[in-house]
Motif scaffolding. Structure first.
Motif, PDB file in Angstrom:
ATOM      1  N   LEU A 141       0.733  -1.295   0.089  1.00 10.95           N
ATOM      2  CA  LEU A 141      -0.013  -0.102  -0.175  1.00 10.95           C
ATOM      3  C   LEU A 141       0.833   1.238   0.120  1.00 10.95           C
ATOM      4  CD1 LEU A 141      -3.042   0.719   0.121  1.00 10.95           C
ATOM      5  CD2 LEU A 141      -2.713   1.116   2.547  1.00 10.95           C
ATOM      6  N   GLU A 142       0.514   2.211  -1.093  1.00 10.28           N
ATOM      7  CA  GLU A 142       1.230   3.530  -0.996  1.00 10.28           C
ATOM      8  C   GLU A 142       0.379   4.749  -0.529  1.00 10.28           C
ATOM      9  OE1 GLU A 142       2.902   4.240  -4.901  1.00 10.28           O
ATOM     10  OE2 GLU A 142       4.287   2.246  -4.858  1.00 10.28           O
ATOM     11  N   HIS A 143      -0.865   4.615  -0.687  1.00 13.46           N
ATOM     12  CA  HIS A 143      -1.702   5.702  -0.365  1.00 13.46           C
ATOM     13  C   HIS A 143      -2.823   5.275   0.644  1.00 13.46           C
ATOM     14  CE1 HIS A 143       0.366   7.842  -3.400  1.00 13.46           C
ATOM     15  NE2 HIS A 143       0.132   6.757  -4.396  1.00 13.46           N
ATOM     16  N   LEU A 144      -3.206   5.985   1.725  1.00 13.62           N
ATOM     17  CA  LEU A 144      -4.267   5.554   2.563  1.00 13.62           C
ATOM     18  C   LEU A 144      -4.959   6.684   3.047  1.00 13.62           C
ATOM     19  CD1 LEU A 144      -5.527   3.805   4.865  1.00 13.62           C
ATOM     20  CD2 LEU A 144      -3.839   4.586   6.299  1.00 13.62           C
ATOM     21  N   VAL A 145      -6.474   6.496   2.730  1.00 17.44           N
ATOM     22  CA  VAL A 145      -7.371   7.444   3.161  1.00 17.44           C
ATOM     23  C   VAL A 145      -8.273   6.845   4.178  1.00 17.44           C
ATOM     24  CG1 VAL A 145      -9.479   9.111   2.607  1.00 17.44           C
ATOM     25  CG2 VAL A 145      -7.137   8.943   1.040  1.00 17.44           C
ATOM     26  N   PHE A 146      -8.524   7.582   5.308  1.00 14.13           N
ATOM     27  CA  PHE A 146      -9.422   6.805   6.380  1.00 14.13           C
ATOM     28  C   PHE A 146     -10.059   8.097   7.098  1.00 14.13           C
ATOM     29  CE2 PHE A 146      -5.813   7.117   8.950  1.00 14.13           C
ATOM     30  CZ  PHE A 146      -6.212   7.366  10.252  1.00 14.13           C
ATOM     31  N   GLU A 147     -11.365   7.691   7.552  1.00 12.83           N
ATOM     32  CA  GLU A 147     -11.968   8.541   8.507  1.00 12.83           C
ATOM     33  C   GLU A 147     -12.936   7.674   9.537  1.00 12.83           C
ATOM     34  OE1 GLU A 147     -15.680  10.778   7.199  1.00 12.83           O
ATOM     35  OE2 GLU A 147     -15.232  10.245   5.387  1.00 12.83           O
ATOM     36  N   LEU A 164       3.877   0.039   5.966  1.00 14.33           N
ATOM     37  CA  LEU A 164       4.146   1.295   6.845  1.00 14.33           C
ATOM     38  C   LEU A 164       5.746   1.265   6.784  1.00 14.33           C
ATOM     39  CD1 LEU A 164       2.957   3.371   8.242  1.00 14.33           C
ATOM     40  CD2 LEU A 164       3.023   2.163  10.400  1.00 14.33           C
ATOM     41  N   LEU A 165       6.681   0.201   6.765  1.00  7.12           N
ATOM     42  CA  LEU A 165       8.173   0.239   6.886  1.00  7.12           C
ATOM     43  C   LEU A 165       8.273   0.559   5.362  1.00  7.12           C
ATOM     44  CD1 LEU A 165       8.764  -2.753   9.199  1.00  7.12           C
ATOM     45  CD2 LEU A 165       8.677  -0.326   9.566  1.00  7.12           C
ATOM     46  N   SER A 166       8.117   0.340   4.229  1.00 11.46           N
ATOM     47  CA  SER A 166       8.479   0.485   3.052  1.00 11.46           C
ATOM     48  C   SER A 166       7.877   0.815   1.913  1.00 11.46           C
ATOM     49  CB  SER A 166       9.034  -1.276   2.583  1.00 11.46           C
ATOM     50  OG  SER A 166       7.759  -2.040   2.627  1.00 11.46           O
ATOM     51  N   GLY A 223       6.084   5.034   9.979  1.00 11.78           N
ATOM     52  CA  GLY A 223       6.090   5.275   8.513  1.00 11.78           C
ATOM     53  C   GLY A 223       7.579   5.629   8.108  1.00 11.78           C
ATOM     54  N   ALA A 224       8.145   4.808   7.681  1.00 10.04           N
ATOM     55  CA  ALA A 224       9.786   5.120   7.302  1.00 10.04           C
ATOM     56  C   ALA A 224       9.934   6.022   5.891  1.00 10.04           C
ATOM     57  CB  ALA A 224      10.468   3.719   6.958  1.00 10.04           C
ATOM     58  N   VAL A 225       8.928   5.444   4.937  1.00 10.93           N
ATOM     59  CA  VAL A 225       8.779   6.546   3.549  1.00 10.93           C
ATOM     60  C   VAL A 225       7.785   7.366   3.485  1.00 10.93           C
ATOM     61  CG1 VAL A 225      10.220   4.752   2.594  1.00 10.93           C
ATOM     62  CG2 VAL A 225       7.752   4.413   2.303  1.00 10.93           C
ATOM     63  N   LEU A 226       7.217   7.781   4.415  1.00 14.78           N
ATOM     64  CA  LEU A 226       5.951   8.751   4.513  1.00 14.78           C
ATOM     65  C   LEU A 226       6.490  10.155   3.840  1.00 14.78           C
ATOM     66  CD1 LEU A 226       3.845   8.482   7.682  1.00 14.78           C
ATOM     67  CD2 LEU A 226       3.117   8.197   5.100  1.00 14.78           C
ATOM     68  N   ASN A 227       5.851  10.787   2.830  1.00 16.26           N
ATOM     69  CA  ASN A 227       5.932  11.972   2.411  1.00 16.26           C
ATOM     70  C   ASN A 227       5.095  13.259   2.860  1.00 16.26           C
ATOM     71  OD1 ASN A 227       8.019  11.057   0.460  1.00 16.26           O
ATOM     72  ND2 ASN A 227       6.432  10.521  -1.277  1.00 16.26           N
ATOM     73  N   GLN A 262       0.853  21.908  16.643  1.00 15.31           N
ATOM     74  CA  GLN A 262       2.000  21.925  17.405  1.00 15.31           C
ATOM     75  C   GLN A 262       2.223  20.534  17.993  1.00 15.31           C
ATOM     76  OE1 GLN A 262       0.874  25.326  19.616  1.00 15.31           O
ATOM     77  NE2 GLN A 262       1.641  26.761  18.324  1.00 15.31           N
ATOM     78  N   THR A 263       1.169  20.037  18.573  1.00 12.97           N
ATOM     79  CA  THR A 263       1.180  18.916  19.330  1.00 12.97           C
ATOM     80  C   THR A 263       1.685  17.690  18.510  1.00 12.97           C
ATOM     81  OG1 THR A 263      -0.667  19.390  20.918  1.00 12.97           O
ATOM     82  CG2 THR A 263       0.111  16.891  20.765  1.00 12.97           C
ATOM     83  N   ILE A 264       1.077  17.376  17.188  1.00 10.83           N
ATOM     84  CA  ILE A 264       1.419  16.456  16.380  1.00 10.83           C
ATOM     85  C   ILE A 264       2.895  16.503  15.784  1.00 10.83           C
ATOM     86  CG2 ILE A 264       0.955  15.247  14.200  1.00 10.83           C
ATOM     87  CD1 ILE A 264      -2.057  16.032  14.732  1.00 10.83           C
ATOM     88  N   SER A 265       3.203  17.982  15.737  1.00 11.58           N
ATOM     89  CA  SER A 265       4.698  18.214  15.170  1.00 11.58           C
ATOM     90  C   SER A 265       5.725  17.664  16.089  1.00 11.58           C
ATOM     91  CB  SER A 265       4.836  19.681  14.917  1.00 11.58           C
ATOM     92  OG  SER A 265       3.775  20.055  13.792  1.00 11.58           O
ATOM     93  N   MET A 266       5.459  17.615  17.246  1.00 15.06           N
ATOM     94  CA  MET A 266       6.424  17.019  18.211  1.00 15.06           C
ATOM     95  C   MET A 266       6.710  15.549  18.185  1.00 15.06           C
ATOM     96  SD  MET A 266       7.568  19.712  19.481  1.00 15.06           S
ATOM     97  CE  MET A 266       8.573  19.545  20.744  1.00 15.06           C
ATOM     98  N   PHE A 267       5.539  14.960  17.611  1.00 13.17           N
ATOM     99  CA  PHE A 267       5.881  13.496  17.398  1.00 13.17           C
ATOM    100  C   PHE A 267       6.927  12.896  16.865  1.00 13.17           C
ATOM    101  CE2 PHE A 267       0.615  12.898  17.742  1.00 13.17           C
ATOM    102  CZ  PHE A 267       0.893  13.305  19.011  1.00 13.17           C
ATOM    103  N   PRO A 268       7.514  12.047  17.016  1.00 13.48           N
ATOM    104  CA  PRO A 268       8.823  11.441  16.460  1.00 13.48           C
ATOM    105  C   PRO A 268       8.397  10.955  14.974  1.00 13.48           C
ATOM    106  CG  PRO A 268       8.195  10.053  18.469  1.00 13.48           C
ATOM    107  CD  PRO A 268       7.484  11.090  18.228  1.00 13.48           C
ATOM    108  N   ARG A 269       9.319  10.862  14.193  1.00 16.17           N
ATOM    109  CA  ARG A 269       8.955  10.682  12.750  1.00 16.17           C
ATOM    110  C   ARG A 269      10.040   9.856  12.170  1.00 16.17           C
ATOM    111  NH1 ARG A 269       7.382  16.493   9.958  1.00 16.17           N
ATOM    112  NH2 ARG A 269       6.863  17.441  12.109  1.00 16.17           N
ATOM    113  N   ALA A 270       9.747   8.660  11.476  1.00 19.71           N
ATOM    114  CA  ALA A 270      10.731   7.651  11.061  1.00 19.71           C
ATOM    115  C   ALA A 270      11.042   8.403   9.699  1.00 19.71           C
ATOM    116  CB  ALA A 270       9.950   6.479  10.927  1.00 19.71           C
ATOM    117  N   SER A 271      10.261   9.030   8.985  1.00 16.51           N
ATOM    118  CA  SER A 271      10.555   9.735   7.837  1.00 16.51           C
ATOM    119  C   SER A 271      10.991  11.053   8.190  1.00 16.51           C
ATOM    120  CB  SER A 271       9.676   9.585   6.753  1.00 16.51           C
ATOM    121  OG  SER A 271       9.842  10.174   5.506  1.00 16.51           O
ATOM    122  N   LYS A 272      12.170  11.840   7.846  1.00 18.80           N
ATOM    123  CA  LYS A 272      12.873  13.088   7.970  1.00 18.80           C
ATOM    124  C   LYS A 272      12.113  13.954   6.919  1.00 18.80           C
ATOM    125  CE  LYS A 272      15.226  11.229  11.352  1.00 18.80           C
ATOM    126  NZ  LYS A 272      14.445  11.652  12.557  1.00 18.80           N
TER     127      LYS A 272
END
Length: 481
Positions: A363-369, A397-399, A426-430, A461-471
């Motif tokens: 999977l490359e693209h995910l939309v959910f609600e 999620l890893l690749s 999300g290692a390759v999240l854009n 602001q809160t979510i921006s502080m979460f650690p990210r696997a993808s820089k």
């Protein structure tokens, strides 16, 4: 003074009458036939212009007033009008023939009109017939309908069942689009309608099956590209058996769209080209009080096994809202799935999001609600699901997973935990795009945000502080741009 008189003459100039006949006929083709005929009184130039219009739209609504107490219904007036229209048009071809009969009880007249349209090389035939007798009488379609060589589009909306006098072969040689909507359809007639469609590319089947009847038919369409099916039964208290079986031999099928609340049985034979599927199983829930769904786990498993090779999947089904529903229903692995839309009611668990990620390795693209309103009355403990991370991080999620779009976001604890988890692994999240919840105001006919601007800024602001696997991953709140 002279200039003023000239300007007045220009204002009153009849420019439409000066148009070529072909353009006037094209304009009249957008009107009801009754209105097109009325234009004949405008001038001598317009007297017989309507007879060259290639499209006919005939309806009997004007002959049956809503206030029945007035007792001014005139069925013979409508029949006579249609007869005169077809007579004055002579042998000229008919491109589109649309007939809407709310209370026409003389099926023999309707049959004659259809035969006339066929003899006039009709290309598009649109029939909407209502029949309210008790018991309702089925409409018999003439054999010539199935053998018409010019017919490309056929739309049937029938309030009662029909009888199809189809030949054994050579049916619908040119038909490319077929839309059938029938109340209490009959299996034999449905199969005759769909069993031999050599040129068909688009098929829409809608209807309301009987509560206790068995509806079992086959669809044979070697060139069919798009199939849309919609079944609906009005819920009522009591037990009833829903037995609907559809076997479709569709080697060219590319898109499958299903919306229903009865969970029918489907077999899509040779559907090797199927790449897109939209499944909307409305009102089908999981849980103790929905035993019918638990008993239908084999049908759910079979349905998803038929579409397991799709690249695009849109899924709206509260039955998958349980924390372990993917495993409860033994869903297959979607090895080719590239784009997933997961639309959940607000009674569903967000654990189902990561569950679907685990069976979608590429999977490359995910939309959910998770905010669609649920109309079922749940006990409190049934609609509260605490989110917990899966035992293993999904492979996609890893690749593979590049974009995530979350709709109806409210910043609830479960939602925040899911976002944190997706960013962490999300290692390759854009991009991860977060669209906050809106409500519709009927009075102003507009949508308004549930969260204010300050609340959205605080969430960002809160979510921006979460650690990210993808820089390189960007967090986007569209309303804050």
């Amino acid at each position: 003074m002279g200039s003023n008189s000239k300007s007045r003459e220009a204002c009153h100039e009849d420019r439409i009458s000066g148009l070529p006949d072909a353009i006037i006929s094209h304009i009249l083709s957008f009107l009801l036939t009754r209105e097109a005929v009325r234009t004949s009184v405008l001038s001598h130039r317009w007297k017989n212009q309507w007879t060259s219009v290639p499209n006919l739209y005939l309806r009997d609504r004007e002959y049956y007033p809503l206030e029945r107490r007035l007792k001014k219904s005139d069925p013979d007036g409508f029949s006579g009008f249609v007869d005169r229209v077809l007579f004055f048009r002579g042998s000229s071809n008919i491109h589109r023939f649309r007939l809407l009969c709310l209370e026409m009880k003389d099926f023999s007249r309707i049959d004659a009109w259809i035969r006339t349209a066929i003899m006039r090389n009709v290309v598009e035939l649109d029939l909407e017939l209502y029949e309210y007798s008790n018991p309702p009488q089925p409409f018999v379609f003439p054999r010539s309908l199935f053998m018409c060589k010019t017919l490309v589009v056929l739309k049937l909306r029938l309030q009662s069942n029909f009888i199809a006098l189809a030949p054994a072969s050579d049916c619908f040689p040119s038909l490319k689009f077929l839309h059938v909507d029938v109340v209490l359809p009959d299996a034999d007639s449905m199969e005759k309608l769909f069993s031999c469609c050599p040129a068909l590319e688009d098929l829409v089947i809608e209807g309301e099956p009987g509560y206790d009847s068995v509806l079992n038919f086959e669809v044979s369409a070697p060139k069919l590209k798009r199939l849309r099916i919609s079944w609906y039964i009005v819920p009522f208290h009591g037990n009833y058996d829903r037995k609907v079986f559809i076997n479709a031999n569709v080697p060219s099928l590319e898109e499958f769209n299903l919306q229903e609340n009865i969970l029918a049985n489907y077999s899509l034979k040779n559907a090797h080209s199927l790449s897109r599927a939209k499944i909307d199983l409305v009102n089908l829930h999981s849980g103790e009080k929905f035993g019918t769904v638990r008993d239908s786990a084999d049908r759910i498993q079979w349905l998803f096994a038929e579409i397991r090779n799709v690249k695009f999947l849109s899924l709206s089904a509260p039955v998958f809202g349980g924390p372990c529903s993917v495993y409860q229903y033994h869903l297959p692995t979607f090895n080719n799935l590239n784009h997933l839309e997961l639309l959940l009611q607000n009674c569903c668990s967000l654990r189902s999001v990561t569950n679907f990620l685990q069976i979608s390795p590429k999977l490359e693209h995910l939309v959910f609600e998770n905010s669609i309103h649920c109309y079922v009355c749940h006990f409190v403990d049934e609609s509260v699901h605490e989110w917990s991370p899966p035992d293993f991080v999904p492979a996609c999620l890893l690749s593979h997973l590049k974009t995530i779009r979350i709709r109806g976001f409210q910043g609830l604890p479960d939602e925040m935990e899911v976002v944190e988890y997706l960013l962490k692994y999300g290692a390759v999240l854009n991009t991860i795009t977060i669209c906050t919840l809106e409500y519709f105001c009927e009075e102003k006919e507009m949508k308004f945000p549930v969260l204010g601007l300050r609340e959205e800024v605080k969430l960002l602001q809160t979510i921006s502080m979460f650690p990210r696997a993808s820089k390189t991953c960007q967090i986007v709140f569209p309303k804050l741009k």
